[in-house]
Design a protein around this motif. Structure first.
Motif, short mmCIF file in Angstrom:
data_model
loop_
_atom_site.label_atom_id
_atom_site.label_comp_id
_atom_site.label_asym_id
_atom_site.label_seq_id
_atom_site.Cartn_x
_atom_site.Cartn_y
_atom_site.Cartn_z
N ASP A 119 -29.86 45.43 71.89
CA ASP A 119 -29.19 44.27 72.47
C ASP A 119 -27.94 43.91 71.67
O ASP A 119 -27.02 43.27 72.20
CB ASP A 119 -30.12 43.06 72.50
N LEU A 120 -27.93 44.31 70.40
CA LEU A 120 -26.84 43.94 69.49
C LEU A 120 -26.03 45.13 69.02
O LEU A 120 -24.89 44.97 68.58
CB LEU A 120 -27.42 43.21 68.27
N SER A 121 -26.61 46.32 69.07
CA SER A 121 -25.95 47.53 68.59
C SER A 121 -26.29 48.67 69.55
O SER A 121 -27.47 48.95 69.78
CB SER A 121 -26.42 47.85 67.17
N LYS A 122 -25.28 49.36 70.08
CA LYS A 122 -25.48 50.27 71.22
C LYS A 122 -25.66 51.73 70.84
O LYS A 122 -25.51 52.60 71.68
CB LYS A 122 -24.29 50.15 72.17
N GLY A 123 -25.97 52.05 69.60
CA GLY A 123 -26.10 53.44 69.20
C GLY A 123 -27.28 54.14 69.83
O GLY A 123 -28.28 53.52 70.25
N GLU A 153 -22.34 49.15 79.06
CA GLU A 153 -23.75 48.88 78.80
C GLU A 153 -24.57 50.08 79.27
O GLU A 153 -24.20 50.77 80.22
CB GLU A 153 -24.20 47.61 79.54
N SER A 154 -25.70 50.32 78.60
CA SER A 154 -26.51 51.50 78.93
C SER A 154 -26.97 51.48 80.39
O SER A 154 -27.07 52.55 81.02
CB SER A 154 -27.72 51.59 77.98
N HIS A 155 -27.24 50.28 80.93
CA HIS A 155 -27.71 50.23 82.32
C HIS A 155 -26.60 50.56 83.33
O HIS A 155 -26.87 50.74 84.52
CB HIS A 155 -28.30 48.85 82.63
N GLU A 156 -25.35 50.64 82.87
CA GLU A 156 -24.24 50.98 83.75
C GLU A 156 -24.01 52.48 83.86
O GLU A 156 -23.19 52.94 84.66
CB GLU A 156 -22.94 50.32 83.24
N GLY A 192 -18.83 57.16 74.61
CA GLY A 192 -19.21 57.08 73.19
C GLY A 192 -18.21 56.33 72.34
O GLY A 192 -17.24 55.74 72.84
N GLN A 193 -18.45 56.36 71.04
CA GLN A 193 -17.57 55.70 70.09
C GLN A 193 -16.24 56.44 70.02
O GLN A 193 -16.18 57.66 70.13
CB GLN A 193 -18.21 55.68 68.70
N ILE A 194 -15.18 55.70 69.83
CA ILE A 194 -13.86 56.32 69.70
C ILE A 194 -13.49 56.31 68.22
O ILE A 194 -13.08 55.29 67.66
CB ILE A 194 -12.81 55.58 70.54
N ASN A 195 -13.68 57.45 67.58
CA ASN A 195 -13.32 57.63 66.18
C ASN A 195 -12.95 59.09 65.96
O ASN A 195 -13.15 59.92 66.85
CB ASN A 195 -14.48 57.18 65.26
N GLY A 240 -15.48 53.92 76.02
CA GLY A 240 -15.80 53.87 74.59
C GLY A 240 -15.15 52.68 73.92
O GLY A 240 -14.25 52.03 74.49
N ALA A 241 -15.60 52.42 72.71
CA ALA A 241 -15.11 51.25 71.98
C ALA A 241 -14.83 51.59 70.53
O ALA A 241 -15.06 52.71 70.08
CB ALA A 241 -16.16 50.12 72.06
N ASN A 242 -14.28 50.61 69.84
CA ASN A 242 -14.05 50.63 68.38
C ASN A 242 -12.78 51.38 67.96
O ASN A 242 -12.61 51.67 66.78
CB ASN A 242 -15.25 51.20 67.62
#
Length: 412
Positions: free
Chosen positions: A15-19, A305-308, A241-244, A273-275
């Motif tokens: 709910d707070l961290s999407k890893g 969100e994972s449900h999307e 996913g994460q953008i790094n 993606g985020a970050n």
């Protein structure tokens, strides 16, 4: 009904961290709870607690947030010892779990494993390894620091000291000895990939103490093919996913930039993606420049969100994983297979294990945007690839099947 009392520990709450590791841990907890098994979910958070307490509850009260932090990332030691030696100890003694299943130790500390063994010596300790943190001090990536980010094939104290000049070979030797002394307290290790098992076996963990179990997925039906207009190719690609720098988003953008003009007019890339804003300036500038050059071909959507996931994949033909590090078992691979979408991925690590080249997707030479561009061009020009790959995709391990393996093989 199982007589087990299971405590699942994660370094974050989904709910707070999407890893992916957080989601995998929580899915397992939810499956146990649905079966009527006595279980708790303990998730670390960096959010301050009301009144400064160590624990707070979430949802049904069986989900506990652990308000703590790690003070030493080199040795994975907790930054506030009272949280381990008093508060966590008290939780263990009150709940008396028969199994403690760690899905991570980062942000909490290896001392938690030691405390379980000290407080409840008969309790079975299980640790799921989601990456290579114990082996590699560079964020567990097994990639050498620096702009080139060269892949690392095996760690040694002397080589690690070369990567980190502020540390000596002795520091890394003692680090390895300390981590292994804690890992000796673990009864069994779980890995979502054979590749990661091989890495840890080479590092010194007995193969007999490790089991490969995929991260279980909710059971859904394959999505129907995306509707096409007359003459339209299967040219909708997506990144999740994460953008790094480790995720290879720059390699992906360079590949689309390298496509012939007539191909680029037939394709589109959606980036979910985020970050990006948290990355180094040179990387942000590189990505921003490429996005500007590809403004008619690429759309940046931000986090999801994972449900999307199902809704987003319904608008997608191909999922691309261009990571430049080994990966272990990216959750997005299982998500794509679950919904019946083929993949294009780097030919290293867990990606090369999970994507069957020429059967369920295509592998390209890692870090090579020219090779990726050529693979994209090939599949856009021939619709056979997409249809053939979809026919070969098998549904991934379900959460129920994943829980069965843990209960019948790992927790006993």
């Amino acid at each position: 009904m199982s007589k087990e009392k299971i405590l699942i520990i994660s370094h974050g709450h989904p709910d707070l961290s999407k890893g992916g590791a957080e989601v995998a841990a929580y899915n397992l907890y939810q499956e146990y709870k649905n079966r009527g098994i006595d279980c708790l979910f303990l998730a670390r958070t960096d959010r301050p607690a009301h009144g400064g307490s160590t624990f707070s509850t979430r949802n049904d009260g069986n989900e506990i947030l652990f308000h703590t932090h790690m003070g030493d990332f080199f040795l994975f030691q907790n930054g506030y010892k009272k949280h381990v030696w008093q508060d966590f100890k008290s939780l263990l003694e009150q709940y008396q779990p028969t199994v403690v299943h760690f899905h991570h130790y980062i942000h909490m500390g290896l001392e938690l494993i030691k405390q379980v063994k000290k407080s409840l010596p008969e309790t079975r300790i299980v640790l799921t390894l989601h990456e290579y943190l114990a082996i590699c001090a560079n964020n567990g990536q097994m990639v050498k620091p620096g702009n080139q980010m060269k892949l690392c094939y095996k760690s040694t104290p002397s080589d690690c000291a070369t990567c980190f000049p502020d540390k000596s070979a002795s520091d890394f030797f003692l680090r390895e000895k300390y981590i292994k002394s804690v890992f000796e307290l673990v009864d069994h290790f779980v890995s979502p990939s054979h590749f990661l098992i091989e890495r840890y076996k080479e590092w010194g963990i007995p193969e007999s103490k490790m089991t490969m179990i995929e991260n279980g997925q909710p059971q859904v039906e394959f999505l129907p093919p995306r509707p096409l207009t007359k003459g339209e190719p299967r040219g909708k690609f997506a990144f999740f996913g994460q953008i790094n720098p480790f995720k290879g988003i720059d390699v992906l953008l360079e590949a689309f930039k390298a496509l012939p003009e007539e191909i680029r007019e037939q394709v589109h890339l959606d980036i979910h993606g985020a970050n990006l804003e948290h990355q180094a300036d040179d990387f942000k500038d590189k990505v921003a420049t490429l996005l500007e050059e590809l403004e008619d071909t690429v759309t940046m959507h931000g986090s999801y969100e994972s449900h999307e996931m199902g809704q987003l994949l319904a608008q997608t033909d191909w999922v691309i994983i261009p990571s430049v590090w080994w990966e272990n078992s990216p959750m997005v691979i299982q998500e794509a297979y679950k919904h019946g979408r083929p993949l294009i991925g780097s030919d290293i690590g867990g990606m090369a294990e999970k994507i069957i080249d020429g059967e369920t997707g295509i592998l390209f030479r890692a870090r090579n945007h020219i090779d990726l561009a050529k693979k994209i061009e090939d599949i856009v020009e021939d619709s056979f690839f997409w249809e053939y790959f979809v026919e070969n995709i098998k549904k991934p391990l379900t959460i129920r099947e994943c829980a069965d393996v843990h209960l019948k093989k790992v927790y006993l």
